[in-house]
Design a protein around this motif. Structure first.
Motif, PDB file in Angstrom:
ATOM      1  N   ARG A 193      -0.425  21.258  59.669  1.00  0.00           N
ATOM      2  CA  ARG A 193      -1.475  21.245  60.746  1.00  0.00           C
ATOM      3  C   ARG A 193      -0.231  20.440  62.211  1.00  0.00           C
ATOM      4  O   ARG A 193       0.626  20.018  61.594  1.00  0.00           O
ATOM      5  CB  ARG A 193      -2.593  19.924  60.866  1.00  0.00           C
ATOM      6  CG  ARG A 193      -3.541  20.688  59.804  1.00  0.00           C
ATOM      7  CD  ARG A 193      -4.344  21.196  60.336  1.00  0.00           C
ATOM      8  NE  ARG A 193      -5.388  20.656  61.649  1.00  0.00           N
ATOM      9  CZ  ARG A 193      -6.233  20.163  61.908  1.00  0.00           C
ATOM     10  NH1 ARG A 193      -6.766  20.012  60.654  1.00  0.00           N
ATOM     11  NH2 ARG A 193      -6.486  19.938  62.812  1.00  0.00           N
TER      12      ARG A 193
ATOM     13  N   ASP B 186      -1.675  20.675  64.755  1.00  0.00           N
ATOM     14  CA  ASP B 186      -2.353  20.209  65.917  1.00  0.00           C
ATOM     15  C   ASP B 186      -2.567  19.158  66.522  1.00  0.00           C
ATOM     16  O   ASP B 186      -3.483  18.391  66.931  1.00  0.00           O
ATOM     17  CB  ASP B 186      -3.487  21.264  66.818  1.00  0.00           C
ATOM     18  CG  ASP B 186      -4.488  21.326  65.284  1.00  0.00           C
ATOM     19  OD1 ASP B 186      -3.539  20.700  64.035  1.00  0.00           O
ATOM     20  OD2 ASP B 186      -5.397  21.090  65.071  1.00  0.00           O
TER      21      ASP B 186
ATOM     22  N   TRP C 193      -5.831  15.089  56.903  1.00  0.00           N
ATOM     23  CA  TRP C 193      -6.778  15.925  57.588  1.00  0.00           C
ATOM     24  C   TRP C 193      -7.214  17.189  56.676  1.00  0.00           C
ATOM     25  O   TRP C 193      -6.194  17.583  56.222  1.00  0.00           O
ATOM     26  CB  TRP C 193      -6.292  16.595  58.621  1.00  0.00           C
ATOM     27  CG  TRP C 193      -6.007  15.672  59.788  1.00  0.00           C
ATOM     28  CD1 TRP C 193      -4.382  14.930  59.885  1.00  0.00           C
ATOM     29  CD2 TRP C 193      -6.579  15.118  61.191  1.00  0.00           C
ATOM     30  NE1 TRP C 193      -4.029  13.933  61.243  1.00  0.00           N
ATOM     31  CE2 TRP C 193      -6.052  13.986  62.202  1.00  0.00           C
ATOM     32  CE3 TRP C 193      -7.163  16.267  61.353  1.00  0.00           C
ATOM     33  CZ2 TRP C 193      -6.276  13.496  63.084  1.00  0.00           C
ATOM     34  CZ3 TRP C 193      -8.056  14.896  62.488  1.00  0.00           C
ATOM     35  CH2 TRP C 193      -7.304  13.702  63.396  1.00  0.00           C
TER      36      TRP C 193
ATOM     37  N   GLY D   8      -6.742  20.821  55.053  1.00  0.00           N
ATOM     38  CA  GLY D   8      -5.995  22.191  55.113  1.00  0.00           C
ATOM     39  C   GLY D   8      -4.162  20.881  54.838  1.00  0.00           C
ATOM     40  O   GLY D   8      -2.656  21.820  54.697  1.00  0.00           O
ATOM     41  N   THR D   9      -4.280  20.342  55.092  1.00  0.00           N
ATOM     42  CA  THR D   9      -2.517  18.981  54.242  1.00  0.00           C
ATOM     43  C   THR D   9      -2.416  18.713  53.070  1.00  0.00           C
ATOM     44  O   THR D   9      -1.470  18.635  52.650  1.00  0.00           O
ATOM     45  CB  THR D   9      -2.365  18.484  55.737  1.00  0.00           C
ATOM     46  OG1 THR D   9      -3.350  16.647  54.951  1.00  0.00           O
ATOM     47  CG2 THR D   9      -3.089  18.375  56.754  1.00  0.00           C
TER      48      THR D   9
ATOM     49  N   ILE E 258     -10.115  20.033  66.746  1.00  0.00           N
ATOM     50  CA  ILE E 258      -8.782  19.462  65.559  1.00  0.00           C
ATOM     51  C   ILE E 258      -9.624  18.841  64.548  1.00  0.00           C
ATOM     52  O   ILE E 258      -9.473  18.881  63.385  1.00  0.00           O
ATOM     53  CB  ILE E 258      -8.643  18.626  65.996  1.00  0.00           C
ATOM     54  CG1 ILE E 258      -9.149  17.010  66.221  1.00  0.00           C
ATOM     55  CG2 ILE E 258      -7.542  18.631  66.893  1.00  0.00           C
ATOM     56  CD1 ILE E 258      -8.906  15.844  66.675  1.00  0.00           C
TER      57      ILE E 258
ATOM     58  N   HIS F 119     -12.256  19.563  61.818  1.00  0.00           N
ATOM     59  CA  HIS F 119     -12.505  21.277  60.878  1.00  0.00           C
ATOM     60  C   HIS F 119     -13.494  20.812  59.706  1.00  0.00           C
ATOM     61  O   HIS F 119     -14.189  21.345  58.980  1.00  0.00           O
ATOM     62  CB  HIS F 119     -11.131  21.684  60.176  1.00  0.00           C
ATOM     63  CG  HIS F 119     -10.574  22.072  60.882  1.00  0.00           C
ATOM     64  ND1 HIS F 119      -9.327  23.021  60.139  1.00  0.00           N
ATOM     65  CD2 HIS F 119     -10.239  22.101  62.291  1.00  0.00           C
ATOM     66  CE1 HIS F 119      -8.190  23.086  61.284  1.00  0.00           C
ATOM     67  NE2 HIS F 119      -8.595  22.618  62.755  1.00  0.00           N
TER      68      HIS F 119
END
Ligand SMILES: CC(=O)N[C@H]1[C@@H](OP(=O)(O)OP(=O)(O)OC[C@H]2O[C@@H](n3ccc(=O)[nH]c3=O)[C@H](O)[C@@H]2O)O[C@H](CO)[C@H](O)[C@@H]1O
Ligand SMILES: [Mn+2]
Length: 347
Positions: free
Chosen positions: A76, A78, A91, A93-94, A329, A331
């Protein structure tokens, strides 16, 4: 004679190496062949980020084949993904749940959840447990340790295989602040006496919560804390640490990394034992000195984490409150505060 023997063993070693080399090449060809046969080339693999799992022929441990290119998307830009002491911040997506689930499955990991339902807070148990069965560390062994003064009011909830509810009868305290703080004492006592023999990891959470999305093994690490939803983007100066130097929970203005929530932390049983024991000792010393830290157990937890850095940090996805809105941020909202009437439920 001696030199001759040495030379011989060298030749044998070289031969072995050649045999191994040929073997590995054949394995590679078989793998490549099976991909072509199944109609999926490497490029399709890369594009779709597919994940393969195969069994080594003739038995043995399962192993994984996946496109290395998918790693590039596990980041990410952001949000902060890593602390300066190299602890990942989790987070959406990581990470890749399939890889992590396989790793933890192979280790046959079991997880204990400590949750307190004292006095009127038993009403939160039903939703907490039902949603945990749907989303919490699915596919692994879980023990729910329910600390309560009202064992008869613990609801019976259908559990999946390998998951158990353990009801632990404990005393209550008149003030809600004491109920909250005494969790540290009880978790440390039970860790030493019981949890150490029964589970690998402990996850310590508030009960006035519901799971709303996957909370899996990606949370597990030796020692982990969760970013408080109200302060994840805030500057150190605005953290609501205890500032009075007479309290054991005091953190000087120029120290501290993050503001962690009291409602979600954990780690291996030994690390949680050390943390809860230390926090309880601080709480008792404060009591003797006629002071109570501004945010009770949460203040002592924050103090502990300044000097014992977590090895992993959970983003506010893991402890969200819809009163904080829905920032870009975020999600996923995995674990959510259940709205409550403070005055009515705490008395
Ligand atoms: C989401 C989060 O980070 N919550 C923290 C926050 O307060 P909260 O406002 O979320 O505190 P709370 O009312 O949920 O109390 C903490 C927990 O203590 C238990 N309980 C409390 C009162 C009672 O009568 N019966 C009972 O069982 C219950 O498990 C509850 O979840 O700050 C507290 C200290 O001020 C704690 O650090 C909480 O963990
Ligand atoms: Mn709470």
């Amino acid at each position: 004679n001696k030199t001759c023997l040495q030379d011989e063993s060298l030749v044998v070693q070289l031969l072995r190496y050649r045999v191994l080399f040929i073997y590995f090449n054949m394995e590679g060809l078989k793998l490549w062949g099976s991909r072509i046969l199944s109609g999926v080339g490497l490029s399709g693999d890369r594009d779709r980020g597919c994940f393969y799992r195969r069994q080594v022929e003739g038995g043995g441990d399962p192993w994984s084949v996946y496109s290395k290119e998918t790693f590039l998307s596990h980041r990410r830009k952001d949000v902060l993904m890593m602390t300066p002491w190299f602890a990942p911040i989790v987070w959406e997506g990581t990470f890749n749940s399939e890889i992590l689930n396989e790793q933890f499955r192979l280790r046959n990991i079991s997880v204990g959840v400590t949750v307190f339902a004292i006095k009127k807070y038993v009403v939160f148990l039903q939703k907490f447990l039902e949603t945990a069965e749907e989303y919490f560390v699915v596919g692994h062994k879980v023990n729910y340790y329910i600390f309560t003064d009202r064992p008869d009011e613990v609801p019976s909830v259908a559990l999946k295989e390998g998951r158990n509810i353990v009801v632990l009868k404990v005393p209550n305290y008149a003030r809600w602040q004491d109920v909250s703080m005494r969790r540290m004492e009880m978790i440390s006592n039970f860790s030493q006496q019981r949890f150490i023999k029964e589970v690998h990891y402990l996850v310590c959470v508030d009960v006035d919560m519901r799971f709303n999305d996957q909370v899996g093994v990606e949370i597990l690490s030796d020692l982990f804390g969760t970013l408080h939803p109200g302060f994840y983007g805030a500057r150190r100066q605005s953290f609501t640490y205890e500032r009075r130097s007479i309290s054991q929970a005091v953190i000087p203005r120029d120290e501290g990394d993050f503001y962690y929530a009291g409602g979600f932390f954990g780690g291996t049983v030994i690390e949680v034992y050390k943390l809860t024991k230390r926090c309880h000792e601080g709480i008792m010393m404060d009591k003797d000195n006629g002071i109570e830290a501004i945010w009770h157990d949460e203040s002592h937890l924050n103090k502990y984490f300044v000097y014992h850095k977590p090895t992993k940090i959970l983003s506010p996805e893991y402890l969200w409150d819809d009163n904080m809105g829905r920032p870009q941020i975020l999600h996923k909202r995995r674990f959510l505060a259940v709205p409550k009437n403070h005055a009515a439920i705490r008395n």
